[in-house]
Design an enzyme around this catalytic site. Sequence first.
Site, PDB file in Angstrom:
ATOM      1  CG  ASP A 174     -63.246 -22.631 -18.811  1.00 15.64           C
ATOM      2  OD1 ASP A 174     -62.991 -23.819 -18.516  1.00 15.64           O
ATOM      3  OD2 ASP A 174     -63.661 -22.001 -19.869  1.00 15.64           O
TER       4      ASP A 174
ATOM      5  CG  ASP B   7     -67.609 -11.638 -22.744  1.00 11.63           C
ATOM      6  OD1 ASP B   7     -66.609 -10.820 -22.417  1.00 11.63           O
ATOM      7  OD2 ASP B   7     -67.455 -12.583 -22.887  1.00 11.63           O
TER       8      ASP B   7
ATOM      9  CD  GLU C 115     -67.768 -13.035 -19.416  1.00 10.74           C
ATOM     10  OE1 GLU C 115     -67.021 -13.777 -19.797  1.00 10.74           O
ATOM     11  OE2 GLU C 115     -69.045 -13.044 -19.379  1.00 10.74           O
TER      12      GLU C 115
ATOM     13  CD  GLU D 105     -63.058 -16.005 -21.211  1.00  9.84           C
ATOM     14  OE1 GLU D 105     -62.729 -16.424 -22.513  1.00  9.84           O
ATOM     15  OE2 GLU D 105     -64.122 -15.208 -21.085  1.00  9.84           O
TER      16      GLU D 105
ATOM     17  CD  GLU E  42     -70.151 -18.402 -21.342  1.00  7.24           C
ATOM     18  OE1 GLU E  42     -70.051 -17.690 -22.217  1.00  7.24           O
ATOM     19  OE2 GLU E  42     -69.037 -18.798 -20.345  1.00  7.24           O
TER      20      GLU E  42
ATOM     21  CE  LYS F   2     -68.029 -13.520 -26.763  1.00  7.05           C
ATOM     22  NZ  LYS F   2     -67.211 -13.636 -25.679  1.00  7.05           N
TER      23      LYS F   2
ATOM     24  CG  HIS G 119     -65.621 -18.907 -19.426  1.00  5.72           C
ATOM     25  ND1 HIS G 119     -64.778 -19.908 -20.255  1.00  5.72           N
ATOM     26  CD2 HIS G 119     -65.706 -18.218 -20.609  1.00  5.72           C
ATOM     27  CE1 HIS G 119     -64.684 -19.720 -21.598  1.00  5.72           C
ATOM     28  NE2 HIS G 119     -65.345 -18.539 -21.868  1.00  5.72           N
TER      29      HIS G 119
END
Length: 377
Positions: free
Chosen positions: A269, A194, A220, A246, A329, A166, A296
């Site tokens: 997702d 991300d 991301e 996402e 992921e 992150k 995702h």
Amino acid sequence: MKIERIETYVVEQALDTPFYFSQFEFRSRQICMVKVVAADGSYGWGEGYGPATVVKAGVDFLTPLVLGEDPLQVERVWNKMHLRALDYARRGVLVAAISAIDIALWDLRGKLLGQPVSTLLGGRRRERVKVYATGMYFIETGDLTGKLVDEAQRYASQGFRALKMKVGLGLETDVKHVRAVRQAIGDDLQLMVDANHAYSLSEALSFVRRIEELDISFFEEPLSPEDYEGYRELRQRASIPIAGGECEYLLAGFRHLLSNRCVDIAQPDICGAGGLTETKRIAALAYAFQTNVIPHSWGTGIAFAAGLHLVSALDIVPGRLRMPEAMLEMDRSESALRENLTHPKFALEDGRVGVPKAPGLGVDVDPDYLAQYAQAD
């Protein structure tokens, strides 16, 4: 054969250590699980991505449309739900409710036909899927850099060959964290970042310039999911591949994302964008735009199994004799729901996970753990 009932379960787990990312903090994990049951007692499991109690309300709203339908007619049922919700749910949590029911129907259909979902999606291109570890969220600590480094090294020691961390706390902090993690894991592992749409266009461009030498596989969700023009410009000017999607929904949403050339990698997702039915269509659209799909995934073993089946059936672009690997992921942040609710467990070997071969999704929900985590109505 008819669909006899739909059961919903909101499951929740308090976290031992709350964590946060660029937008908000998690103190618990909460998911809406859906069980679709046919007249002969056969059943399938699904789940929705988003606020669990709101997803449950959406499933309850859609249930009367699904009862009495043939569970083998999955796309017919999907279209019925979509048309009922279209006037006020072209994106968002009600689409996640459609997704949850749809995934459960694919699981049920596979069981009724005695086939794994990947076969029903068109056939496996691969028996094992390369996965990347998602973790390295932020916690309140005096040494956040050290925490991120330790976590990255732990994933590497577990056999992951690709990691995602992150960012989104600010340019100076983010650059320091990414440099420290890259130095700790060496050059042989893939590293992705991300931001969860924390940056402006100018900030994202500055960040790319400062980390491009670190061999980042993709950046991301750098910008707001509503800033299509910003994504297009960033992708044109950035030296790092841009990933996103996402927070995108349905085929129409991804048509806008892809036709504007916003991303190098599309990330629907499955539990939010429209289920397996719609994500298969999204993947076909992405293929037409020569854009690869890395879904995702942030839920229980149901969501992860759905991702394995979908990714196993993807065609990679551009086609060539020695194909690059498809990826999925694999969330590693704290989640007893993910670890305990479903069985069998997923085994990591050389950075890859085998695609279940049993009929349907190939995983089931443990009723004891379901009872332990489920909220009372």
